[in-house]
Design a protein around this motif. Structure first.
Motif, PDB file in Angstrom:
ATOM      1  N   MET A 192       3.806  18.500 -58.599  1.00 50.31           N
ATOM      2  CA  MET A 192       3.862  19.128 -57.292  1.00 50.31           C
ATOM      3  C   MET A 192       2.430  19.142 -56.755  1.00 50.31           C
ATOM      4  O   MET A 192       1.587  19.882 -57.263  1.00 50.31           O
ATOM      5  CB  MET A 192       4.362  20.575 -57.390  1.00 50.31           C
ATOM      6  CG  MET A 192       5.862  20.728 -57.489  1.00 50.31           C
ATOM      7  SD  MET A 192       6.551  20.508 -59.132  1.00 50.31           S
ATOM      8  CE  MET A 192       5.885  21.880 -60.008  1.00 50.31           C
ATOM      9  N   VAL A 193       2.159  18.297 -55.780  1.00 50.39           N
ATOM     10  CA  VAL A 193       0.808  18.233 -55.216  1.00 50.39           C
ATOM     11  C   VAL A 193       0.738  19.243 -54.073  1.00 50.39           C
ATOM     12  O   VAL A 193       1.277  19.017 -52.986  1.00 50.39           O
ATOM     13  CB  VAL A 193       0.466  16.807 -54.729  1.00 50.39           C
ATOM     14  CG1 VAL A 193      -0.915  16.790 -54.086  1.00 50.39           C
ATOM     15  CG2 VAL A 193       0.552  15.821 -55.888  1.00 50.39           C
ATOM     16  N   SER A 194       0.095  20.370 -54.341  1.00 49.22           N
ATOM     17  CA  SER A 194      -0.009  21.429 -53.330  1.00 49.22           C
ATOM     18  C   SER A 194      -1.348  21.327 -52.591  1.00 49.22           C
ATOM     19  O   SER A 194      -2.239  20.591 -53.013  1.00 49.22           O
ATOM     20  CB  SER A 194       0.135  22.797 -54.008  1.00 49.22           C
ATOM     21  OG  SER A 194      -0.809  22.918 -55.043  1.00 49.22           O
ATOM     22  N   ARG A 195      -1.443  22.051 -51.472  1.00 53.13           N
ATOM     23  CA  ARG A 195      -2.651  22.038 -50.648  1.00 53.13           C
ATOM     24  C   ARG A 195      -3.159  20.607 -50.444  1.00 53.13           C
ATOM     25  O   ARG A 195      -4.335  20.288 -50.662  1.00 53.13           O
ATOM     26  CB  ARG A 195      -3.723  22.937 -51.261  1.00 53.13           C
ATOM     27  CG  ARG A 195      -3.302  24.414 -51.250  1.00 53.13           C
ATOM     28  CD  ARG A 195      -4.344  25.331 -51.830  1.00 53.13           C
ATOM     29  NE  ARG A 195      -4.404  25.255 -53.274  1.00 53.13           N
ATOM     30  CZ  ARG A 195      -3.541  25.871 -54.111  1.00 53.13           C
ATOM     31  NH1 ARG A 195      -2.572  26.629 -53.628  1.00 53.13           N
ATOM     32  NH2 ARG A 195      -3.661  25.740 -55.405  1.00 53.13           N
ATOM     33  N   ALA A 196      -2.233  19.752 -50.022  1.00 51.48           N
ATOM     34  CA  ALA A 196      -2.511  18.306 -49.965  1.00 51.48           C
ATOM     35  C   ALA A 196      -3.624  17.963 -48.979  1.00 51.48           C
ATOM     36  O   ALA A 196      -4.251  16.906 -49.110  1.00 51.48           O
ATOM     37  CB  ALA A 196      -1.230  17.549 -49.593  1.00 51.48           C
ATOM     38  N   GLY A 197      -3.882  18.849 -48.035  1.00 52.68           N
ATOM     39  CA  GLY A 197      -4.953  18.592 -47.072  1.00 52.68           C
ATOM     40  C   GLY A 197      -6.298  18.358 -47.745  1.00 52.68           C
ATOM     41  O   GLY A 197      -7.143  17.612 -47.229  1.00 52.68           O
ATOM     42  N   GLY A 198      -6.505  18.963 -48.906  1.00 48.55           N
ATOM     43  CA  GLY A 198      -7.776  18.811 -49.613  1.00 48.55           C
ATOM     44  C   GLY A 198      -7.731  17.766 -50.719  1.00 48.55           C
ATOM     45  O   GLY A 198      -8.727  17.544 -51.414  1.00 48.55           O
TER      46      GLY A 198
END
Ligand SMILES: Cc1cc2nc3c(=O)[nH]c(=O)nc-3n(C[C@H](O)[C@H](O)[C@H](O)COP(=O)(O)O)c2cc1C
Length: 186
Positions: A146-152
């Motif tokens: 689960m790739v969270s906070r993908a903006g970074g």
């Protein structure tokens, strides 16, 4: 061995398509990784199916899936569930129903996804499970991503800049490839 990855986002700057492109680069040796998207898949319409048959793009995705030793769904999350556009593509791919066994039957399938939120598509991934069961696939539960906070996680060109995510994606691909390989010829 062949692994097919499909991104369920149509967006040019999609995090999930960026993850798919990264997976194509990080796939283990000996894996021929094909990256596909759902661009060109029309909305499912049973009248279109009856009158015109299966659209060319859908036939292409079905044949790629049938030829692959494993399938990975790169899924966004919409409203705590799976995206309608992605489900629509899989629904088309499940037609006609007497072709489901050829395309999906016993197929090793993995799910992963990226989201700008904190939970990295966990609910979307769960929402895919009944679909995978219905299609008679062989889902892989040996790893999760689960790739969270993908903006970074990605730079402006969609390349992974987060080394931990790169490492986790590499491990995920290795685990899934080993699973898919183990099911071959059986
Ligand atoms: C209709 C809609 C609903 C969304 N719901 C969720 C959600 O429930 N959980 C979440 O993490 N992100 C949600 N998002 C944000 C998406 O994760 C975000 O738009 C993401 O970038 C989509 O994936 P993509 O970058 O591959 O296009 C939603 C976005 C849209 C357009």
């Amino acid at each position: 061995m062949k692994i097919l990855g499909i991104s369920g986002s149509l967006r040019k700057g999609s995090f999930n398509t960026a993850l798919l492109r990264a997976a194509a680069e990080l796939a283990p040796e000996g894996v021929e990784f094909t990256a596909a998207t759902i661009h060109g898949v029309p909305l499912y319409d049973a009248d279109v199916e009856a009158d015109e048959g299966i659209p060319a793009k859908v036939r292409e995705l079905k044949d790629l899936t049938a030829a692959a030793d494993g399938l990975i769904l790169f899924t966004p999350e919409y409203n705590n569930s799976l995206p309608g556009v992605f489900k629509n593509a899989i629904d088309w791919m499940s037609r006609p129903s007497d072709d489901i066994a050829r395309v999906f039957g016993g197929k090793p399938v993995a799910i992963l996804g990226a989201s700008p939120g904190n939970f990295g598509t966990i609910l979307s991934q769960n929402a895919w499970l009944p679909v995978l069961r219905t299609l008679g696939t062989n889902p892989w539960f040996g790893g999760r991503l689960m790739v969270s906070r993908a903006g970074g996680v990605f730079d402006a060109d969609g390349r992974i800049v987060d080394e931990k995510v790169k490492h986790n994606l590499t491990a995920f691909l290795q685990g899934f490839a080993a699973f898919a390989d183990g099911t071959r010829g059986g």
